[in-house]
Motif scaffolding. Structure first.
Motif, PDB file in Angstrom:
ATOM      1  N   ASN A 327       0.852  -1.184   0.000  1.00 43.26           N
ATOM      2  CA  ASN A 327       0.000   0.000   0.000  1.00 43.26           C
ATOM      3  C   ASN A 327       0.894   1.241   0.000  1.00 43.26           C
ATOM      4  N   GLY A 328       0.687   2.125  -0.988  1.00 40.01           N
ATOM      5  CA  GLY A 328       1.494   3.343  -1.056  1.00 40.01           C
ATOM      6  C   GLY A 328       1.463   3.939  -2.450  1.00 40.01           C
ATOM      7  N   ASN A 329       2.477   4.698  -2.778  1.00 38.81           N
ATOM      8  CA  ASN A 329       2.537   5.321  -4.105  1.00 38.81           C
ATOM      9  C   ASN A 329       3.083   4.323  -5.126  1.00 38.81           C
ATOM     10  N   MET A 330       2.270   3.301  -5.395  1.00 36.51           N
ATOM     11  CA  MET A 330       2.693   2.178  -6.229  1.00 36.51           C
ATOM     12  C   MET A 330       3.048   2.600  -7.650  1.00 36.51           C
ATOM     13  N   LYS A 331       2.352   3.613  -8.184  1.00 38.28           N
ATOM     14  CA  LYS A 331       2.599   4.011  -9.574  1.00 38.28           C
ATOM     15  C   LYS A 331       3.948   4.692  -9.760  1.00 38.28           C
ATOM     16  N   LEU A 332       4.553   5.157  -8.666  1.00 34.12           N
ATOM     17  CA  LEU A 332       5.810   5.896  -8.765  1.00 34.12           C
ATOM     18  C   LEU A 332       7.032   5.022  -8.513  1.00 34.12           C
ATOM     19  N   ILE A 333       6.829   3.717  -8.319  1.00 32.44           N
ATOM     20  CA  ILE A 333       7.952   2.818  -8.061  1.00 32.44           C
ATOM     21  C   ILE A 333       8.655   2.493  -9.376  1.00 32.44           C
ATOM     22  N   ASN A 334       9.961   2.650  -9.399  1.00 32.88           N
ATOM     23  CA  ASN A 334      10.768   2.408 -10.603  1.00 32.88           C
ATOM     24  C   ASN A 334      11.391   1.017 -10.575  1.00 32.88           C
ATOM     25  N   PRO A 335      11.738   0.469 -11.738  1.00 35.12           N
ATOM     26  CA  PRO A 335      12.389  -0.848 -11.774  1.00 35.12           C
ATOM     27  C   PRO A 335      13.736  -0.821 -11.037  1.00 35.12           C
ATOM     28  N   LEU A 336      14.056  -1.942 -10.373  1.00 35.96           N
ATOM     29  CA  LEU A 336      15.332  -2.056  -9.665  1.00 35.96           C
ATOM     30  C   LEU A 336      16.460  -2.259 -10.667  1.00 35.96           C
ATOM     31  N   LYS A 337      17.627  -1.711 -10.347  1.00 37.33           N
ATOM     32  CA  LYS A 337      18.796  -1.830 -11.217  1.00 37.33           C
ATOM     33  C   LYS A 337      19.745  -2.873 -10.637  1.00 37.33           C
ATOM     34  N   PRO A 349      13.266  -3.900 -18.565  1.00 36.32           N
ATOM     35  CA  PRO A 349      12.211  -4.677 -17.908  1.00 36.32           C
ATOM     36  C   PRO A 349      10.814  -4.277 -18.375  1.00 36.32           C
ATOM     37  N   LYS A 350       9.938  -5.270 -18.416  1.00 39.94           N
ATOM     38  CA  LYS A 350       8.526  -5.054 -18.735  1.00 39.94           C
ATOM     39  C   LYS A 350       7.762  -4.883 -17.422  1.00 39.94           C
ATOM     40  N   THR A 351       6.899  -3.878 -17.362  1.00 43.64           N
ATOM     41  CA  THR A 351       6.189  -3.559 -16.126  1.00 43.64           C
ATOM     42  C   THR A 351       4.729  -3.964 -16.235  1.00 43.64           C
ATOM     43  N   ASN A 352       4.251  -4.716 -15.266  1.00 43.47           N
ATOM     44  CA  ASN A 352       2.839  -5.092 -15.156  1.00 43.47           C
ATOM     45  C   ASN A 352       2.302  -4.617 -13.810  1.00 43.47           C
ATOM     46  N   GLN A 353       1.190  -3.892 -13.840  1.00 40.88           N
ATOM     47  CA  GLN A 353       0.617  -3.347 -12.611  1.00 40.88           C
ATOM     48  C   GLN A 353      -0.795  -3.864 -12.404  1.00 40.88           C
ATOM     49  N   ASN A 354      -1.080  -4.251 -11.179  1.00 39.99           N
ATOM     50  CA  ASN A 354      -2.424  -4.661 -10.761  1.00 39.99           C
ATOM     51  C   ASN A 354      -2.763  -3.839  -9.517  1.00 39.99           C
ATOM     52  N   LEU A 355      -3.340  -2.666  -9.744  1.00 42.16           N
ATOM     53  CA  LEU A 355      -3.526  -1.699  -8.668  1.00 42.16           C
ATOM     54  C   LEU A 355      -4.999  -1.394  -8.461  1.00 42.16           C
ATOM     55  N   GLN A 356      -5.344  -1.088  -7.231  1.00 38.64           N
ATOM     56  CA  GLN A 356      -6.699  -0.693  -6.866  1.00 38.64           C
ATOM     57  C   GLN A 356      -6.624   0.522  -5.946  1.00 38.64           C
ATOM     58  N   SER A 357      -7.493   1.507  -6.211  1.00 39.35           N
ATOM     59  CA  SER A 357      -7.558   2.711  -5.378  1.00 39.35           C
ATOM     60  C   SER A 357      -8.770   2.605  -4.461  1.00 39.35           C
ATOM     61  N   SER A 358      -8.536   2.705  -3.164  1.00 42.57           N
ATOM     62  CA  SER A 358      -9.608   2.633  -2.184  1.00 42.57           C
ATOM     63  C   SER A 358      -9.400   3.729  -1.161  1.00 42.57           C
ATOM     64  N   ALA A 359     -10.313   3.772  -0.176  1.00 39.71           N
ATOM     65  CA  ALA A 359     -10.211   4.792   0.872  1.00 39.71           C
ATOM     66  C   ALA A 359      -8.933   4.616   1.691  1.00 39.71           C
ATOM     67  N   LYS A 360      -8.355   3.414   1.692  1.00 40.76           N
ATOM     68  CA  LYS A 360      -7.135   3.161   2.457  1.00 40.76           C
ATOM     69  C   LYS A 360      -5.875   3.531   1.677  1.00 40.76           C
ATOM     70  N   MET A 362      -3.663   3.385  -2.322  1.00 38.81           N
ATOM     71  CA  MET A 362      -3.460   2.582  -3.527  1.00 38.81           C
ATOM     72  C   MET A 362      -2.801   1.269  -3.138  1.00 38.81           C
ATOM     73  N   THR A 363      -3.500   0.183  -3.372  1.00 39.96           N
ATOM     74  CA  THR A 363      -3.001  -1.146  -3.013  1.00 39.96           C
ATOM     75  C   THR A 363      -2.870  -2.003  -4.261  1.00 39.96           C
ATOM     76  N   GLY A 364      -2.109  -3.067  -4.148  1.00 40.70           N
ATOM     77  CA  GLY A 364      -1.935  -3.986  -5.264  1.00 40.70           C
ATOM     78  C   GLY A 364      -0.482  -4.376  -5.418  1.00 40.70           C
TER      79      GLY A 364
END
Length: 603
Positions: A327-337, A349-360, A362-364
């Protein structure tokens, strides 16, 4: 015997889980009610049950119930019939005691199994009925005056006003109303959210007003939108106000109420504009003792790193996946080097995201997939790597470590090892270009192509021509500025051009058969022409002094007569019956000819 026991236990667990997932028993009621108010407590069941048992109800009196209703539906989808049914048990309660009360789960039996509903909390507050009593005797104008910012307002609610950089803020855009019936809203202007990245919370707003206790009074609130805001810089960031117009329904006052008055819409809708207050958010920077592996991730995360195989042949592909979840700013996480071996060819690297925005928040999960191709045989190691994030709850940096992977690469097909290139290993090839390089030792003379540019005619012209062009432009510009300073002369020069623009607009109205617009444009063309040509304000012009001005300028009498005739025709035609298109055509051509003749005759 033991296997049979475990098999029966597993079947029982599966059947119980399936039953629990299939059967839904839900309790619904208002969140807030007024003291002495009647309301409904409903229990909905998607299967037929029996033996409903209510929890102990304190602070409320049961006036009616249970009233049972059944709803059954049948659907045909792709030739298959599906049917569903729902059963609702409704109680009417009266709130008798002020305070907060929690209804424990109710119980009902379905197919011999005991099913429990959810619990529900209701708050009972003391509410004044003064405004409601006044509203039944007031006129609509008096009711409109009673709509103030105290009983109808907008507010941007935030779950926190002080956050760390990258920590999300949940903002709720809401309408608050008390004793005012809002039936709709329009002209919604959302805040700009400057300084934030935004993410909408899907499915968060309800379709009805909900009761809330605001300072001991019941307000009905409607959530327009909920959104997550991720601050992009530290310091104070202001969320701009939102704006909208509420459509409020007022009861029209009738002189005498009859039996049929209630069957007709005896209401009046008024538009009430509202604007919320700005909200200030204090964004604190993360501590400055961040490890080198910190790349801006803020929240609570887990990391899992895997490879699909650790023993391959040369040129076979290896897939390594790094999955970061939490849970956090998941969209701003960059690939590890990673520090991959030099003998490995690694693609982006290819990026795949499975994210959900809720009252708590951004999780996923976010997965980075690395494609690795070994180009040489041997034993290699992909070293461990660090992922560091800042936990705002713990107010410290936390580092997760990926495992170290040992990779064994065999020779390729045909027994070719590919471990050397021209007697140099790939490790040696890396240093080619960094060692000493030999310079060219043979004697050579440079060959000149063409003549030398310095000292030629083109060389001097390259300096003289730009200077000459600059002087010409300077003189021309000074002359243009001097001409523009003489306002009267400029207006005189452009009088004919302005008149022709007006006549072009009249031509458009003529083609569209717009009579009034056509004659208006003709009049404006003539009046503006005289005003600009003789530098006279429009307010000082009249038909009489225009005639005198033209006579004074020694204009031919025939031209003056035509000019005045056109003015009379236009003024008369605006109020006369509709003229034919042929008459308007001839008047348009006559106006052009008259202005052209005037332009030639004016000295």
């Amino acid at each position: 015997m033991k296997r049979l026991f475990f098999l029966l236990l597993t079947c029982l667990f599966i059947s119980t889980s399936a039953f629990a997932d299939k059967t839904k028993f839900t309790a619904t009621a208002p969140n807030v009610v007024a003291l002495g108010e009647q309301f409904r407590l409903s229990y909905s069941l998607n299967e037929k049950g029996e033996g409903l048992k209510l929890p102990v109800i304190k602070g409320f009196r049961v006036l009616l119930g249970p009233s049972t209703s059944t709803n059954m539906s049948t659907q045909y989808i792709n030739g298959k019939m599906t049917s569903s049914s729902s059963y609702t048990y409704t109680y009417v309660l009266l709130a008798e005691t002020e305070g907060k009360f929690t209804f424990e789960p109710a119980e009902i039996t379905v197919d011999g199994k005991l099913v429990k509903s959810n619990s529900h909390t209701i708050e009972v507050v003391r509410s004044s009925t003064k405004n409601k009593q006044q509203g039944t005797h007031q006129s609509t104008s008096a009711q409109a005056q009673n709509i103030t910012k105290d009983n109808l307002y907008l507010k941007v609610n935030v779950d926190r006003k002080s956050v760390f950089m990258g920590e999300p803020v949940k903002a709720s855009l809401k309408i608050y109303t008390k004793d005012v019936k809002v039936v709709n809203f329009e002209q919604f202007k959302e805040p700009s959210y400057q300084g934030f990245l935004t993410q909408n919370i899907e499915g968060s707003n309800s379709n009805a007003f909900q009761g809330e206790n605001i300072n001991g009074e019941i307000f009905y609130t409607y959530t327009i939108k909920e959104i997550l805001l991720f601050p992009q810089h530290d310091g104070e960031i202001i969320i701009d106000p939102m704006e909208l117009s509420c459509i409020v329904q007022l009861t029209a006052q009738a002189r005498s109420r009859g039996f049929f008055d209630d069957f007709f819409n005896n209401y009046k809708n008024v538009r009430v504009p509202r604007k919320s207050e700005p909200v200030k958010i204090k964004v604190k920077p993360v501590p400055n003792n961040a490890p080198k592996s910190f790349d801006g991730a803020v929240g609570q995360f887990k990391m899992n790193t895997t490879i699909n195989q650790d023993s391959v042949k040369v040129d076979d592909a290896i897939t390594m996946k790094v999955t970061i979840s939490g849970n956090g700013n998941m969209k701003l996480i960059n690939p590890l080097k990673f520090d991959f071996p030099a003998d490995f060819e690694v693609y982006d690297p290819k990026t795949n995201q499975n994210l959900q925005s809720s009252a708590k928040g951004m999780t996923g999960s976010t997965t980075f997939e690395y494609l690795i191709i070994p180009r040489h045989a041997g034993d290699f190691t992909i070293p461990a790597n660090e992922f560091t994030y800042f936990d705002p709850n713990a107010k410290r940096y936390i580092t997760k470590l990926s495992p170290e992977f040992k990779i064994y690469v065999e020779k390729g097909e045909g027994g070719i090892s590919n471990t050397t290139i021209s007697s140099f290993t790939k490790e040696d090839v890396k240093f080619i270009g960094k060692d000493i390089r030999f310079i060219k030792t043979n004697i050579f003379e440079p060959i000149y192509k063409g003549e030398i540019f310095f000292g030629t005619l083109n060389f001097y012209l390259a300096y003289i021509l730009p200077l000459f062009i600059f002087l010409m432009a300077f003189v021309f510009n000074r002359k243009r500025i001097k001409q523009n300073a003489d306002v009267a002369k400029m207006k005189n020069k452009r009088a004919n051009r302005v008149a022709m623009k007006r006549l072009k607009a009249a031509s458009i109205s003529l083609k569209a058969n717009k009579k009034e617009a056509f004659y208006d444009e003709i009049l404006k063309a003539l009046w503006d022409y005289i005003s600009d040509k003789f530098n006279l304000p429009l307010s000082d012009l009249s038909k009489d002094n225009i005639n005198g001005i033209l006579v004074e300028k020694e204009i031919e009498k025939e031209i003056i007569t035509d000019f005045m005739a056109i003015l009379d025709t236009c003024e008369f035609a605006r109020y006369a019956p509709s003229s034919g298109s042929s008459e308007m055509d001839s008047l348009y051509q006559k106006t052009i000819d008259t202005i052209t003749k005037l332009e030639k005759n004016i000295k």
